[in-house]
Design a protein around this motif. Structure first.
Motif, PDB file in Angstrom:
ATOM      1  N   TYR A  79     -46.900  -4.267 -29.150  1.00  0.00           N
ATOM      2  CA  TYR A  79     -48.365  -4.365 -29.135  1.00  0.00           C
ATOM      3  C   TYR A  79     -48.874  -5.125 -30.360  1.00  0.00           C
ATOM      4  CZ  TYR A  79     -53.263  -3.058 -28.951  1.00  0.00           C
ATOM      5  OH  TYR A  79     -54.637  -3.108 -28.909  1.00  0.00           O
ATOM      6  N   CYS A  80     -48.253  -4.885 -31.508  1.00  0.00           N
ATOM      7  CA  CYS A  80     -48.745  -5.464 -32.764  1.00  0.00           C
ATOM      8  C   CYS A  80     -48.121  -6.820 -33.085  1.00  0.00           C
ATOM      9  CB  CYS A  80     -48.457  -4.505 -33.924  1.00  0.00           C
ATOM     10  SG  CYS A  80     -49.259  -2.899 -33.786  1.00  0.00           S
ATOM     11  N   ALA A  81     -47.322  -7.390 -32.177  1.00  0.00           N
ATOM     12  CA  ALA A  81     -46.556  -8.599 -32.487  1.00  0.00           C
ATOM     13  C   ALA A  81     -47.446  -9.753 -32.930  1.00  0.00           C
ATOM     14  CB  ALA A  81     -45.732  -9.014 -31.273  1.00  0.00           C
ATOM     15  N   SER A  82     -47.190 -10.241 -34.149  1.00  0.00           N
ATOM     16  CA  SER A  82     -47.897 -11.418 -34.666  1.00  0.00           C
ATOM     17  C   SER A  82     -46.936 -12.560 -34.944  1.00  0.00           C
ATOM     18  CB  SER A  82     -48.657 -11.052 -35.954  1.00  0.00           C
ATOM     19  OG  SER A  82     -47.768 -10.549 -36.933  1.00  0.00           O
ATOM     20  N   SER A  83     -45.646 -12.314 -34.759  1.00  0.00           N
ATOM     21  CA  SER A  83     -44.621 -13.342 -34.874  1.00  0.00           C
ATOM     22  C   SER A  83     -43.434 -12.920 -34.032  1.00  0.00           C
ATOM     23  CB  SER A  83     -44.198 -13.532 -36.339  1.00  0.00           C
ATOM     24  OG  SER A  83     -43.470 -12.401 -36.783  1.00  0.00           O
ATOM     25  N   VAL A  84     -42.488 -13.838 -33.832  1.00  0.00           N
ATOM     26  CA  VAL A  84     -41.340 -13.524 -32.993  1.00  0.00           C
ATOM     27  C   VAL A  84     -40.470 -12.443 -33.636  1.00  0.00           C
ATOM     28  CG1 VAL A  84     -39.758 -15.260 -33.964  1.00  0.00           C
ATOM     29  CG2 VAL A  84     -39.556 -14.588 -31.554  1.00  0.00           C
ATOM     30  N   GLY A  85     -40.584 -12.257 -34.960  1.00  0.00           N
ATOM     31  CA  GLY A  85     -39.828 -11.207 -35.635  1.00  0.00           C
ATOM     32  C   GLY A  85     -40.167  -9.818 -35.115  1.00  0.00           C
ATOM     33  N   PHE A  86     -41.431  -9.582 -34.755  1.00  0.00           N
ATOM     34  CA  PHE A  86     -41.830  -8.294 -34.178  1.00  0.00           C
ATOM     35  C   PHE A  86     -41.093  -8.058 -32.854  1.00  0.00           C
ATOM     36  CE2 PHE A  86     -45.105  -8.827 -37.240  1.00  0.00           C
ATOM     37  CZ  PHE A  86     -45.697  -7.593 -37.452  1.00  0.00           C
ATOM     38  N   LEU A  87     -40.966  -9.117 -32.048  1.00  0.00           N
ATOM     39  CA  LEU A  87     -40.279  -8.985 -30.767  1.00  0.00           C
ATOM     40  C   LEU A  87     -38.786  -8.784 -30.962  1.00  0.00           C
ATOM     41  CD1 LEU A  87     -42.136 -11.690 -28.621  1.00  0.00           C
ATOM     42  CD2 LEU A  87     -42.659  -9.260 -28.899  1.00  0.00           C
ATOM     43  N   TYR A  88     -38.222  -9.458 -31.970  1.00  0.00           N
ATOM     44  CA  TYR A  88     -36.820  -9.214 -32.296  1.00  0.00           C
ATOM     45  C   TYR A  88     -36.595  -7.731 -32.607  1.00  0.00           C
ATOM     46  CZ  TYR A  88     -35.926 -14.281 -32.898  1.00  0.00           C
ATOM     47  OH  TYR A  88     -35.771 -15.618 -32.707  1.00  0.00           O
ATOM     48  N   ALA A  89     -37.463  -7.191 -33.459  1.00  0.00           N
ATOM     49  CA  ALA A  89     -37.322  -5.784 -33.867  1.00  0.00           C
ATOM     50  C   ALA A  89     -37.482  -4.851 -32.666  1.00  0.00           C
ATOM     51  CB  ALA A  89     -38.340  -5.450 -34.945  1.00  0.00           C
ATOM     52  N   ALA A  90     -38.441  -5.176 -31.782  1.00  0.00           N
ATOM     53  CA  ALA A  90     -38.668  -4.347 -30.600  1.00  0.00           C
ATOM     54  C   ALA A  90     -37.455  -4.350 -29.683  1.00  0.00           C
ATOM     55  CB  ALA A  90     -39.903  -4.834 -29.844  1.00  0.00           C
ATOM     56  N   ARG A  91     -36.872  -5.524 -29.449  1.00  0.00           N
ATOM     57  CA  ARG A  91     -35.679  -5.609 -28.612  1.00  0.00           C
ATOM     58  C   ARG A  91     -34.494  -4.898 -29.272  1.00  0.00           C
ATOM     59  NH1 ARG A  91     -34.744  -6.828 -23.434  1.00  0.00           N
ATOM     60  NH2 ARG A  91     -33.000  -8.200 -23.912  1.00  0.00           N
ATOM     61  N   PHE A  92     -34.424  -4.973 -30.599  1.00  0.00           N
ATOM     62  CA  PHE A  92     -33.381  -4.244 -31.327  1.00  0.00           C
ATOM     63  C   PHE A  92     -33.511  -2.746 -31.074  1.00  0.00           C
ATOM     64  CE2 PHE A  92     -31.940  -1.825 -34.977  1.00  0.00           C
ATOM     65  CZ  PHE A  92     -30.679  -2.349 -35.223  1.00  0.00           C
ATOM     66  N   LEU A  93     -34.728  -2.218 -31.159  1.00  0.00           N
ATOM     67  CA  LEU A  93     -34.942  -0.785 -30.943  1.00  0.00           C
ATOM     68  C   LEU A  93     -34.710  -0.396 -29.486  1.00  0.00           C
ATOM     69  CD1 LEU A  93     -38.056  -0.114 -33.204  1.00  0.00           C
ATOM     70  CD2 LEU A  93     -35.671   0.478 -33.643  1.00  0.00           C
ATOM     71  N   CYS A  94     -35.028  -1.307 -28.563  1.00  0.00           N
ATOM     72  CA  CYS A  94     -34.726  -1.051 -27.151  1.00  0.00           C
ATOM     73  C   CYS A  94     -33.216  -0.921 -26.966  1.00  0.00           C
ATOM     74  CB  CYS A  94     -35.271  -2.185 -26.283  1.00  0.00           C
ATOM     75  SG  CYS A  94     -35.014  -1.957 -24.511  1.00  0.00           S
ATOM     76  N   GLY A  95     -32.463  -1.811 -27.615  1.00  0.00           N
ATOM     77  CA  GLY A  95     -31.009  -1.726 -27.559  1.00  0.00           C
ATOM     78  C   GLY A  95     -30.474  -0.481 -28.239  1.00  0.00           C
ATOM     79  N   PHE A  96     -31.077  -0.104 -29.377  1.00  0.00           N
ATOM     80  CA  PHE A  96     -30.671   1.112 -30.087  1.00  0.00           C
ATOM     81  C   PHE A  96     -30.819   2.328 -29.183  1.00  0.00           C
ATOM     82  CE2 PHE A  96     -31.110   4.813 -32.711  1.00  0.00           C
ATOM     83  CZ  PHE A  96     -30.288   4.592 -33.802  1.00  0.00           C
ATOM     84  N   THR A  97     -31.963   2.419 -28.508  1.00  0.00           N
ATOM     85  CA  THR A  97     -32.207   3.545 -27.599  1.00  0.00           C
ATOM     86  C   THR A  97     -31.188   3.571 -26.478  1.00  0.00           C
ATOM     87  OG1 THR A  97     -34.575   3.358 -28.072  1.00  0.00           O
ATOM     88  CG2 THR A  97     -33.943   4.670 -26.161  1.00  0.00           C
ATOM     89  N   GLY A  98     -30.924   2.392 -25.887  1.00  0.00           N
ATOM     90  CA  GLY A  98     -29.963   2.334 -24.801  1.00  0.00           C
ATOM     91  C   GLY A  98     -28.555   2.629 -25.256  1.00  0.00           C
TER      92      GLY A  98
END
Length: 477
Positions: free
Chosen positions: A107-126
């Motif tokens: 939701y707060c993404a202001s750069s692609v780094g936010f999306l990287y972090a989000a996908r990282f956490l999605c992978g962590f959860t999985g």
């Protein structure tokens, strides 16, 4: 001839086992939503009308995909360290935190780094969930064959059916249901609306888990006999007195755990991982992981919209993606039905052979379409992908974690499963990083033929060496 199946999953004795399975799979469903969110979203954030203040390049897209594998690797290592020290219940609670954070970042993404972090956490959860959830379910699932009844022309036939495989295979069923929901939400809703809806899931998951006790096998290992008995009674839906067969089951479980602990009285060493049964199990698990990832099934799911765009499919790419999401659910549901009837090995053989042949056909169509006018057959990519995804979910995806957990000897199961899931996460990172680059630089046909080769080689190995694990004890070899 009319047939009515009164499934064993609805019998009162295992009602709380089914409830527990549904509750813990809220997080695997949520992980699926996070995975499915990416494919339609990529088409939005690459265009000029991106809802974000930035656009992404092909290299950034490959990193967005592969961050899932990197996060999964970290999730595997974290849960592997905590699983025996803190227990299954603590690890299950823990998953709510990274999952909630990923939607805040999106939701707060202001750069692609936010999306990287989000996908990282999605992978962590999985990665964490794929390790702890199957083990948790296998430990609460009824160890005794459960009564079921088929009625044929008013004549009842009683059957005994094991339900552990069916309950454990619900992990991938819930993931695929989540992927479908992720496809739909990110296709039809505005970018910033999806996180508001998805954040409900970790809150519900954390709250619902308050209902569930720790598993009896883990409590027995910790020498908490009364708590273990209470847990066993809870999952057997016997709040007051033990029925005779349940008391016998608990005593057998206690003796099996005691025997396992006695055999484990010395610390686990590397020599335990180098025994002949252990090495055979590692070989099977390694080929299973390689076949799963190199066959491309998981990459297809993550980049489905791009695949249909490259293949020249007739229909809207996002509509095709949603159709594939439905097919995934049907495929995994099929595996849930048959996993304890025909066994794990047959489903794996059907799956790998079907994916291999389907990918060969897909590759030949897209190659021929570059030479000949096949516009009258531009519905064929969707049909072929439906076949590939269906048979892939019947085996490779649907019962992957069932086989992975069951294939190892009891003494090394936790450690060996953790090692195997770490290896799987490395493969996820590599394949999701390379797949869009392979698709971009070599084309859809070569990509499909590579996937077909990997799947058919996996089929040959399974045909020759994969053992059947149906009915294998979770606490004794």
């Amino acid at each position: 001839m009319s047939k009515q199946l009164r499934t064993s999953l609805l019998t009162p004795k295992i009602r709380y086992q089914l409830l527990a399975t549904v509750i813990v799979n809220i997080i695997t469903f949520g992980h699926g939503v996070g995975v499915g969110w990416l494919s339609p979203t990529l088409t939005k954030i690459q265009g000029d009308d991106s809802p974000l203040s930035f656009q992404v390049t092909i290299d950034e897209i490959s990193w967005l995909g592969s961050m899932l594998g990197l996060g999964s690797l970290c999730g595997n290592l974290t849960i592997a360290f905590l699983l025996e020290r803190m227990g299954r219940k603590f690890c299950i609670y823990l998953l709510a935190i990274p999952y909630a954070c990923l939607w805040i970042l999106i939701y707060c993404a202001s750069s692609v780094g936010f999306l990287y972090a989000a996908r990282f956490l999605c992978g962590f959860t999985g990665g964490a969930g794929y390790l702890v959830v199957p083990i948790y379910i296998s430990e609460v699932a009824n160890s005794r064959l459960v009564a079921a009844q088929i009625t044929i022309k008013h004549n009842s036939i009683d059957l005994l059916i094991s339900i552990r495989g069916a309950l454990t295979s619900m992990v991938m069923l819930s993931v695929n249901l989540g992927i479908l929901v992720g496809y739909i939400l990110s296709t039809y809703l505005a970018y910033h609306v999806v996180p508001f809806l998805a954040i409900i899931l970790p809150i519900t998951y954390f709250t619902a888990n308050l209902l569930l006790p720790e598993t009896a096998p883990y409590l027995l290992k910790q020498r908490h006999l009364l708590a273990a008995e209470a847990s066993f009674k809870y999952y057997q839906n016997q709040r007051v007195d033990f029925e005779a067969d349940s008391k016998e089951d608990f005593e057998q479980l206690r003796l099996a755990v005691d025997a396992q602990e006695a055999s484990n009285s010395t610390a686990l060493t590397y020599k335990d991982l180098l025994t002949k049964p252990a090495l055979k199990a590692f070989a099977a698990a390694s080929i299973l992981s390689l076949g799963y990832q190199l066959s491309g099934i998981f990459s297809f799911i993550n980049y489905m919209s791009d695949i249909f765009k490259a293949s020249g499919a007739l229909f809207d790419v996002n509509t095709c993606t949603i159709i594939i999401g439905v097919v995934q659910i049907v495929g995994v549901y099929t595996s849930t039905i048959f996993v304890d009837i025909v066994g794990r090995r047959i489903l794996m053989l059907v799956s790998t052979l079907g994916v291999g042949l389907g990918c060969i056909a897909f590759g030949f169509f897209t190659y021929s379409a570059q030479i000949y006018d096949l516009s009258h057959l531009n519905w064929l990519p969707l049909v072929l992908m439906i076949v590939i995804i269906y048979v892939g979910n019947v085996g490779l995806i649907g019962i992957f974690f069932v086989v992975l957990v069951e294939v190892f000897p009891a003494k090394i199961r936790s450690v060996a499963t953790s090692i195997s899931v770490v290896f799987l996460s490395v493969l996820v990172f590599a394949t999701l990083k390379l797949f869009p680059l392979l698709l971009h630089y070599f084309g859809i046909s070569v990509t499909m033929w590579f996937s077909a080769s990997a799947s058919l080689l996996t089929f040959v190995y399974f045909l020759l060496f994969l053992p059947e694990t149906k009915g294998k004890s979770m606490v004794a070899d």
